[in-house]
Design a protein around this motif. Structure first.
Motif, PDB file in Angstrom:
ATOM      1  N   ARG A   1       0.821  -1.205   0.000  1.00  0.00           N
ATOM      2  CA  ARG A   1       0.000   0.000   0.000  1.00  0.00           C
ATOM      3  C   ARG A   1       0.855   1.254   0.000  1.00  0.00           C
ATOM      4  N   SER A   2       0.305   2.271  -0.573  1.00  0.00           N
ATOM      5  CA  SER A   2       1.032   3.536  -0.657  1.00  0.00           C
ATOM      6  C   SER A   2       0.238   4.644   0.029  1.00  0.00           C
ATOM      7  N   GLY A   3      -0.596   4.284   1.006  1.00  0.00           N
ATOM      8  CA  GLY A   3      -1.356   5.280   1.736  1.00  0.00           C
ATOM      9  C   GLY A   3      -2.773   5.453   1.223  1.00  0.00           C
ATOM     10  N   ARG A   4      -3.076   4.840   0.086  1.00  0.00           N
ATOM     11  CA  ARG A   4      -4.424   4.931  -0.476  1.00  0.00           C
ATOM     12  C   ARG A   4      -5.082   3.563  -0.404  1.00  0.00           C
ATOM     13  N   ALA A   5      -6.383   3.567  -0.210  1.00  0.00           N
ATOM     14  CA  ALA A   5      -7.123   2.307  -0.175  1.00  0.00           C
ATOM     15  C   ALA A   5      -7.250   1.766  -1.590  1.00  0.00           C
ATOM     16  N   SER A   6      -6.950   0.491  -1.737  1.00  0.00           N
ATOM     17  CA  SER A   6      -7.077  -0.172  -3.030  1.00  0.00           C
ATOM     18  C   SER A   6      -7.391  -1.642  -2.766  1.00  0.00           C
ATOM     19  N   PRO A   7      -8.347  -2.210  -3.492  1.00  0.00           N
ATOM     20  CA  PRO A   7      -8.658  -3.626  -3.293  1.00  0.00           C
ATOM     21  C   PRO A   7      -7.439  -4.529  -3.529  1.00  0.00           C
ATOM     22  N   ASN A   8      -6.519  -4.078  -4.388  1.00  0.00           N
ATOM     23  CA  ASN A   8      -5.303  -4.850  -4.653  1.00  0.00           C
ATOM     24  C   ASN A   8      -4.466  -5.056  -3.403  1.00  0.00           C
ATOM     25  N   LEU A   9      -4.625  -4.175  -2.441  1.00  0.00           N
ATOM     26  CA  LEU A   9      -3.868  -4.251  -1.205  1.00  0.00           C
ATOM     27  C   LEU A   9      -4.075  -5.595  -0.514  1.00  0.00           C
TER      28      LEU A   9
ATOM     29  N   VAL B   1     -14.100  -0.407  -1.648  1.00  0.00           N
ATOM     30  CA  VAL B   1     -13.454   0.812  -1.160  1.00  0.00           C
ATOM     31  C   VAL B   1     -14.543   1.870  -0.968  1.00  0.00           C
ATOM     32  N   PRO B   2     -15.171   1.915   0.225  1.00  0.00           N
ATOM     33  CA  PRO B   2     -16.249   2.878   0.439  1.00  0.00           C
ATOM     34  C   PRO B   2     -15.763   4.319   0.578  1.00  0.00           C
ATOM     35  N   GLU B   3     -14.522   4.494   1.018  1.00  0.00           N
ATOM     36  CA  GLU B   3     -13.942   5.841   1.124  1.00  0.00           C
ATOM     37  C   GLU B   3     -12.435   5.746   0.941  1.00  0.00           C
ATOM     38  N   ALA B   4     -11.768   6.876   0.833  1.00  0.00           N
ATOM     39  CA  ALA B   4     -10.357   6.926   0.461  1.00  0.00           C
ATOM     40  C   ALA B   4      -9.428   6.161   1.400  1.00  0.00           C
ATOM     41  N   ARG B   5      -9.756   6.110   2.676  1.00  0.00           N
ATOM     42  CA  ARG B   5      -8.864   5.461   3.631  1.00  0.00           C
ATOM     43  C   ARG B   5      -9.530   4.284   4.334  1.00  0.00           C
ATOM     44  N   MET B   6     -10.427   3.608   3.622  1.00  0.00           N
ATOM     45  CA  MET B   6     -11.136   2.477   4.231  1.00  0.00           C
ATOM     46  C   MET B   6     -11.408   1.397   3.182  1.00  0.00           C
ATOM     47  N   LEU B   7     -11.164   0.169   3.575  1.00  0.00           N
ATOM     48  CA  LEU B   7     -11.548  -0.986   2.774  1.00  0.00           C
ATOM     49  C   LEU B   7     -12.592  -1.754   3.571  1.00  0.00           C
ATOM     50  N   THR B   8     -13.505  -2.410   2.890  1.00  0.00           N
ATOM     51  CA  THR B   8     -14.430  -3.309   3.570  1.00  0.00           C
ATOM     52  C   THR B   8     -14.391  -4.655   2.859  1.00  0.00           C
ATOM     53  N   VAL B   9     -14.507  -5.691   3.666  1.00  0.00           N
ATOM     54  CA  VAL B   9     -14.569  -7.044   3.129  1.00  0.00           C
ATOM     55  C   VAL B   9     -15.901  -7.623   3.567  1.00  0.00           C
ATOM     56  N   SER B  10     -16.755  -7.923   2.609  1.00  0.00           N
ATOM     57  CA  SER B  10     -18.037  -8.562   2.903  1.00  0.00           C
ATOM     58  C   SER B  10     -17.828 -10.057   2.787  1.00  0.00           C
ATOM     59  N   VAL B  11     -17.767 -10.716   3.947  1.00  0.00           N
ATOM     60  CA  VAL B  11     -17.509 -12.156   3.989  1.00  0.00           C
ATOM     61  C   VAL B  11     -18.813 -12.885   3.705  1.00  0.00           C
ATOM     62  N   TRP B  12     -18.763 -13.859   2.812  1.00  0.00           N
ATOM     63  CA  TRP B  12     -19.975 -14.555   2.402  1.00  0.00           C
ATOM     64  C   TRP B  12     -20.428 -15.590   3.423  1.00  0.00           C
TER      65      TRP B  12
END
Length: 188
Positions: free
Chosen positions: A31-39, A62-73
């Motif tokens: 990561r480079s400080g930005r939220a990315s699903p690739n992270l 990626v709901p916002e610039a500094r947040m990732l969410t994982v929706s677990v099935w």
């Protein structure tokens, strides 16, 4: 250029392209400080009796610039996903909220940027090792042909030079890719 050399060079080029693509995938996870699903792409989760990629147990957003969410099935693997993200070495602290895991992306400190740059260097070195392994295979194939008498010593020298030039081009691609990623990491 004999057809055999062209076939060999095409094969070596394809394999070296694979090493570059693998490096790019690995670097995209830094990561480079930005939220990315690739992270979260390199994260593997202990689920269903084996290790599986995170993308096979949930969807990343990626709901916002500094947040990732994982929706677990599957609710039964939420704890395993949370643990896998925490233990991934990415410096992330996930928190579960039902079947959704929130992963805040902290601001990178100078120390963490240097740590990420070192990790990028390790990935790049692994890429170079893979490319040199492909070169070694190509050289061995050329030497085997020369030993069988299918090519002359002069042809072997020509083939070896061509393989080395190709290797040098791909090592330069690794260095350029690493330099771009380091610039991105060091950018404040």
């Amino acid at each position: 250029m004999p057809a055999d050399l062209k076939d060999l060079m095409d094969d070596l080029t394809r394999r070296m392209d694979g090493a570059i693509e693998s490096l790019r995938r690995d670097l995209s996870g830094l990561r480079s400080g930005r939220a990315s699903p690739n992270l979260l792409e390199p994260v593997r989760v202990e689920a269903y009796g084996s290790e599986v990629p995170l993308s096979q147990v949930g969807s990343i957003a990626v709901p916002e610039a500094r947040m990732l969410t994982v929706s677990v099935w599957d609710r039964t693997v939420v704890g395993a996903v949370e643990r896998a993200i925490r233990d991934s070495g990415l410096g992330l602290n996930p928190s579960a909220d039902g079947q959704t895991i929130r992963v805040p992306i902290p601001v990178l400190t100078e120390e963490r940027r240097n740590e990420l740059a070192r990790a990028a260097n390790r990935y790049a070195e692994n890429g170079k090792i893979a490319i040199r392994g492909v070169r070694r295979d190509g050289m061995e194939q050329a030497k085997a042909l020369e030993k069988k008498g299918e090519i002359s010593q002069d042809d072997l020298k020509t083939w070896s030079d061509s393989i080395q030039k190709l290797t040098d081009q791909y090592v330069k691609k690794v260095d350029d890719t690493l330099a771009d990623k380091e610039r991105e990491i060091k950018q404040v």
